[in-house]
Write a protein that holds these residues in place. Sequence first.
Motif: not given
Length: 414
Positions: A144-160
């Motif tokens: 049995a496994d219980g955890r707390v989680r933290a997520v960071e995401q950086r997103t870049y939208v480009v034209d080419s």
Amino acid sequence: MRRERGAVSLEYGGSIAVAALVVALVGGVVASPTVGQAVSAVVCKVFTIGQGECAMPQFESEKDRTPTQPCTTNNNGYSVNGEVAFLNGVGSTSRGVHTEKLSNGQYRVTVSDISDAGVKTGAGWDARVEINGTRWGDDMSVSADGRVRAVEQRTYVVDSKGAAESIARSASFNEVVDGAAETAPGPFGFVAKHVGAPVTKWVGERAGFESLPEPTSTTYLGGASVEASAVITPFVGGAEAKLAGSAVVGVRTNADGTTTVLAEGKATATLSGAISIKSGSIGPDARVIVAATYKGSTLLSADVTTESLGDGTRDVETWSLPVETDADRTAAQNVLYNPLPTAWGDFFDRANSTGDHTRVSYDTSKNTTVQASGDIWFVEGLGAKAGFALPNESVASAEYFNGTNWATWDACKA
């Protein structure tokens, strides 16, 4: 995480945090005869894990139903992960860079850092390597496994494509440098983080690894996960039973000045047996994401997305409702405030008549995953895991609801 975490304000958090409870509550609603047809469809899609017929009702078309937002036609990249367990404590990290080609010709690059920590208890051992679901080695455990989680995401939208490749290459370089600095022990870690990493990045920029631009959006998520499993794999194949769930909430800040608040619930049910060299799973991962986008305190739109994994496919279905009238706002708030899908019928009705409703199936047969692990447990334990994933997905089929029927989404092609 390397950056200071963003915080969800009470104004936003109160409207959407409760939606994360859906993954725990909907199971009791599925059998209810009072659930409307539209709600039954989304419940069927997600929480019966893709089994059975999940037909949507028909609606009168009030506008050109062709989706205005681009879809992801291809997805590739990498992610690496590691985990260490000692006594009852367990912690893991995962880093990745993914590049998506969008149907409007743009590219989206997402850089992700995920960490979690918690408690694991059980009995057994684990010494195996797993490649694309096929296992080699020994694994016999109940845990049995219980955890707390933290997520960071950086997103870049480009034209080419060239710009996307440059960002992905530089982000990968930075992830390696920062990962090495953060894992350095004791005082070496301080020197590596504050001296070694900056110097290495300075040299890297002059070697062609450009500094990253400001991201198009930045997302911070936090939540919890639980898992219970029983495994026996004394030979290739083996048997496994697992039940797991997670819920996270967070906020995404966008370059256009808007803010998106997110709640995500995920459930996994796996039952596999040694009937073939490649274990077969029934009950694949199912995920639901609720999102609300604001400009200041004004609600602009609400979205519900479901995702399920099949044999070589990943199926994504999305309902999007722009908030343009008081009726739209009421329908959206029913989703954001009320954890019971019995109250979501109006949202799905309006998304099908004035918003967008799409479903896209991705071919995942070319994905590669490798996981190696070694640990031993008897209530308390010691162990480690490491692995990587190389996604290579493309659109297999794409449709949108045109008001009366499903139509081919011609713009969404690989």
